[in-house]
Design an enzyme around this catalytic site. Structure first.
Site, PDB file in Angstrom:
ATOM      1  N   HIS A   1      24.733  -4.294   1.771  1.00  0.00           N
ATOM      2  CA  HIS A   1      24.841  -4.246   3.383  1.00  0.00           C
ATOM      3  C   HIS A   1      26.385  -4.965   3.379  1.00  0.00           C
ATOM      4  O   HIS A   1      26.642  -5.796   3.291  1.00  0.00           O
ATOM      5  CB  HIS A   1      23.710  -5.413   4.044  1.00  0.00           C
ATOM      6  CG  HIS A   1      23.691  -5.401   5.395  1.00  0.00           C
ATOM      7  ND1 HIS A   1      22.796  -5.831   6.051  1.00  0.00           N
ATOM      8  CD2 HIS A   1      24.758  -4.820   6.117  1.00  0.00           C
ATOM      9  CE1 HIS A   1      22.964  -5.708   7.288  1.00  0.00           C
ATOM     10  NE2 HIS A   1      24.319  -5.323   7.536  1.00  0.00           N
TER      11      HIS A   1
ATOM     12  N   LEU B   1       0.981  -1.299   0.024  1.00  0.00           N
ATOM     13  CA  LEU B   1       0.098   0.143   0.138  1.00  0.00           C
ATOM     14  C   LEU B   1       0.945   1.253  -0.164  1.00  0.00           C
ATOM     15  O   LEU B   1       1.657   1.112   0.845  1.00  0.00           O
ATOM     16  CB  LEU B   1      -0.930   0.012   1.201  1.00  0.00           C
ATOM     17  CG  LEU B   1      -1.747  -1.187   1.200  1.00  0.00           C
ATOM     18  CD1 LEU B   1      -2.472  -1.208   2.673  1.00  0.00           C
ATOM     19  CD2 LEU B   1      -3.001  -1.401  -0.006  1.00  0.00           C
TER      20      LEU B   1
ATOM     21  N   CYS C   1      18.590 -11.399   2.434  1.00  0.00           N
ATOM     22  CA  CYS C   1      17.925 -11.686   3.637  1.00  0.00           C
ATOM     23  C   CYS C   1      18.653 -12.968   4.289  1.00  0.00           C
ATOM     24  O   CYS C   1      18.802 -14.043   3.449  1.00  0.00           O
ATOM     25  CB  CYS C   1      16.540 -12.188   3.297  1.00  0.00           C
ATOM     26  SG  CYS C   1      15.743 -12.946   4.974  1.00  0.00           S
TER      27      CYS C   1
ATOM     28  N   ARG D   1      17.938  -0.687  10.365  1.00  0.00           N
ATOM     29  CA  ARG D   1      17.768  -0.766  11.978  1.00  0.00           C
ATOM     30  C   ARG D   1      17.760   0.485  12.530  1.00  0.00           C
ATOM     31  O   ARG D   1      16.808   0.966  13.630  1.00  0.00           O
ATOM     32  CB  ARG D   1      18.506  -1.502  12.882  1.00  0.00           C
ATOM     33  CG  ARG D   1      18.464  -2.919  12.615  1.00  0.00           C
ATOM     34  CD  ARG D   1      19.667  -3.762  13.302  1.00  0.00           C
ATOM     35  NE  ARG D   1      21.148  -3.465  12.908  1.00  0.00           N
ATOM     36  CZ  ARG D   1      22.254  -3.340  13.705  1.00  0.00           C
ATOM     37  NH1 ARG D   1      22.100  -3.926  14.871  1.00  0.00           N
ATOM     38  NH2 ARG D   1      23.229  -3.109  12.818  1.00  0.00           N
TER      39      ARG D   1
ATOM     40  N   LYS E   1      19.128  -5.789  -3.604  1.00  0.00           N
ATOM     41  CA  LYS E   1      19.917  -5.660  -2.369  1.00  0.00           C
ATOM     42  C   LYS E   1      20.526  -6.960  -2.074  1.00  0.00           C
ATOM     43  O   LYS E   1      20.172  -7.985  -1.994  1.00  0.00           O
ATOM     44  CB  LYS E   1      18.849  -5.559  -1.147  1.00  0.00           C
ATOM     45  CG  LYS E   1      19.155  -5.755   0.037  1.00  0.00           C
ATOM     46  CD  LYS E   1      19.961  -4.368   0.815  1.00  0.00           C
ATOM     47  CE  LYS E   1      20.625  -4.525   2.211  1.00  0.00           C
ATOM     48  NZ  LYS E   1      19.385  -4.858   3.007  1.00  0.00           N
TER      49      LYS E   1
END
Length: 546
Positions: A361, A250, A292, A417, A331
């Site tokens: 990352h 959304l 992930c 974070r 990513k």
């Protein structure tokens, strides 16, 4: 505290305290210990948080085969989650709900008649309904009408003496035609997706180029995420947003640049997902999450697992690019194993495959969050990625961290974070300053979050408790923030563990607590008392706070 203790934040001596004194202050409600004792003698009080325990210490976890071969557990392999935690559905707190036909004040009677499982007697419902939380309803004040009517936990703000739902016609008229939130999939499309009757013409054409024979359809995209949601994004006022498709596709009207992140390991599923996004969702870019680290995703070949499955990775990227009219970004992490970086080998290949941007990352999968991000390696990779933009990610919690990151050759930075711990970090970066935000200002940030939550999930008991659940998950991150005025050395580092300290007022001390019961106290300031059967255990328990 001189700030030299490794892993511990440097806090001014006058604010330091012991664990016992810290909890004594919070248990007393900000009063002195003698005052609290006197009030306890007046009679026993049952508190919701008394039944809640501190989250259990994380347990070591290793692969069963590895443990059998070594005979001992690997101390480096720790997980930052409380698994198998109790789960209460929001409906559990509201067993006797009012029938929608009554709430919406329909002229026709309920189509289910006597078989309806909801309450039809308004007097009976009002006698069972929990007390209202406040005198003002955010939905009524914002939109002119609250569609939750008598079931709203702020119903007194828009209920007449004869128990009718009131409306501010002037405000309702002003809101006509406005759509604050976009990207809702209609019920018919959802049904057709479940029945697998939606045609994916472009995706199927691409799949024929890589599968000459038949192929087995892969699983849907999956990933575990908790605190990230559209309501938190609204609070942060991001310059651009990446929403996880399985959590929130959304798009709020306040989000100027909006992207959706997907995760998966099957080319057919990922390509079809991209085609669906391209045709049905208002999106500016799509991002593949191949960073992930969690076991559930990695062991199925997704997340970081794609970094070692380059054939599948290439098929996914090329397939998604073939169906998208918007940029495709990726990513990644430095690699899978701690001392075996592979991102620098993968980046030149991804340039050939057609990605528009890469986010790196600065940790491997094995490192999780126990080591500092390697910005030197990120800088090296940014040079390899040129002319494709590469964004760096890792350990950014302050304006200083952001400026130091921009000293490298990265095209931009990404926060994760840091945004959960300190959502006003974006204001600090934009204005290039430290913000010694007060406890009342921090409470206002949380109040905004609850307003957005009630707008999204509803202002009835079910929506209110859903909002509370997400608020508590967020507080499990925000409690790690240390106010600037208390620090002996600025800025706070993201992996530094704060010792016990007293805030400059009771609320600031309460916000520093890592006890679930104290987070519930904060939630009760905004959403009223928790139900008697309330149960909550936070999901995330980061390695930095073991």
């Amino acid at each position: 505290m001189n700030g030299t203790d490794k892993g511990r934040a440097a806090i001014k001596t006058q604010f330091l305290t012991t664990k016992e004194k810290f909890h004594e202050l919070l248990d007393s409600g900000g009063k002195g210990p003698n005052e609290d004792k006197a009030s306890d003698d007046a009679g026993p009080k049952e508190k919701a948080e008394d039944s809640l325990e501190e989250p259990q210490e994380k347990k070591f976890k290793v692969d069963p085969d590895e443990q059998e071969s070594t005979g001992k557990q690997d101390s480096k392999r720790m997980r930052g989650q409380n698994k198998s935690r109790p789960h209460m559905k929001p409906t559990s707190y509201d067993n006797r709900r009012l029938c929608p036909s009554i709430i919406q004040e329909r002229e026709t009677k309920c189509v289910y008649g006597d078989k309806c499982k909801f309450v039809h007697d308004v007097a009976e419902y009002m006698a069972l309904k929990p007390a209202d939380v406040g005198e003002h309803c955010y939905l009524y004040d914002t939109f002119g009408k609250c569609h939750y009517g008598l079931s709203c936990r702020f119903a007194q703000a828009h209920t007449s003496v004869d128990l009718k739902n009131l409306a501010n016609e002037e405000l309702v008229k002003a809101m006509e035609g406005k759509t604050p939130v976009r990207n809702s999939l209609d019920k018919d499309l959802q049904w057709r997706l479940r029945k697998k009757v939606v045609p994916f013409t472009v995706s199927d054409a691409y799949m024929k180029t890589i599968f000459k024979g038949g192929h087995k359809a892969g699983e849907g995209w999956k990933k575990a995420a908790t605190a990230e949601n559209g309501k938190a994004r609204q609070v942060c006022h991001f310059s651009y947003t990446v929403a996880k498709f399985y959590i929130s596709k959304l798009r709020h009207e306040s989000e100027d640049l909006f992207g959706v992140q997907v995760e998966g390991c099957f080319p057919d599923t990922m390509t079809r997902c991209a085609e669906l996004l391209n045709n049905k969702i208002d999106v500016d870019f799509v991002d593949i999450n191949s960073g992930c680290p969690i076991d559930l995703v990695y062991k199925k070949g997704g997340g970081c697992g794609l970094m070692t499955r380059t054939n599948k990775f290439e098929q996914i990227i090329r397939g998604m690019n073939s169906v998208l009219d918007v940029p495709l970004t990726v990513k990644i992490r430095t690699g899978v194993q701690e001392k075996a970086n592979i991102a620098h080998k993968l980046i030149p290949e991804m340039k050939k495959w057609g990605v528009s941007m890469i986010t790196l990352h600065g940790r491997s999968r094995e490192q999780r969050y126990t080591k500092s991000a390697d910005w030197d390696y990120i800088n090296t990779c940014s040079q390899l990625a040129s002319p494709i933009p590469l964004f760096g990610n890792g350990d950014i919690l302050s304006y200083y961290d952001a400026m130091k990151a921009r000293e490298t050759e990265v095209s931009g930075i990404m926060l994760a974070r840091g945004a959960l711990i300190k959502p006003w970090v974006f204001t600090e970066i934009k204005e290039r300053r430290d913000w010694d935000i007060s406890s009342s200002e921090r409470l206002d940030v949380l109040r905004d979050f609850t307003h957005y939550g009630l707008e999204h999930w509803g202002s009835d008991t079910q929506g209110l408790e859903k909002t509370r659940n997400f608020l508590l998950e967020w507080l499990s991150f925000m409690c790690r923030y240390i106010p600037v005025g208390l620090l002996e050395r600025v800025p706070q580092r993201i992996n530094e563990r704060p010792p016990y300290y007293m805030g400059r007022d009771y609320l600031e001390s309460l916000m520093a607590s890592q006890h679930v019961g104290d987070w519930i106290k904060i939630s009760e300031m905004l959403l009223g008392p928790v139900p008697k059967n309330f149960n909550f255990l936070p999901k995330h328990k980061a390695n930095a706070y073991k």
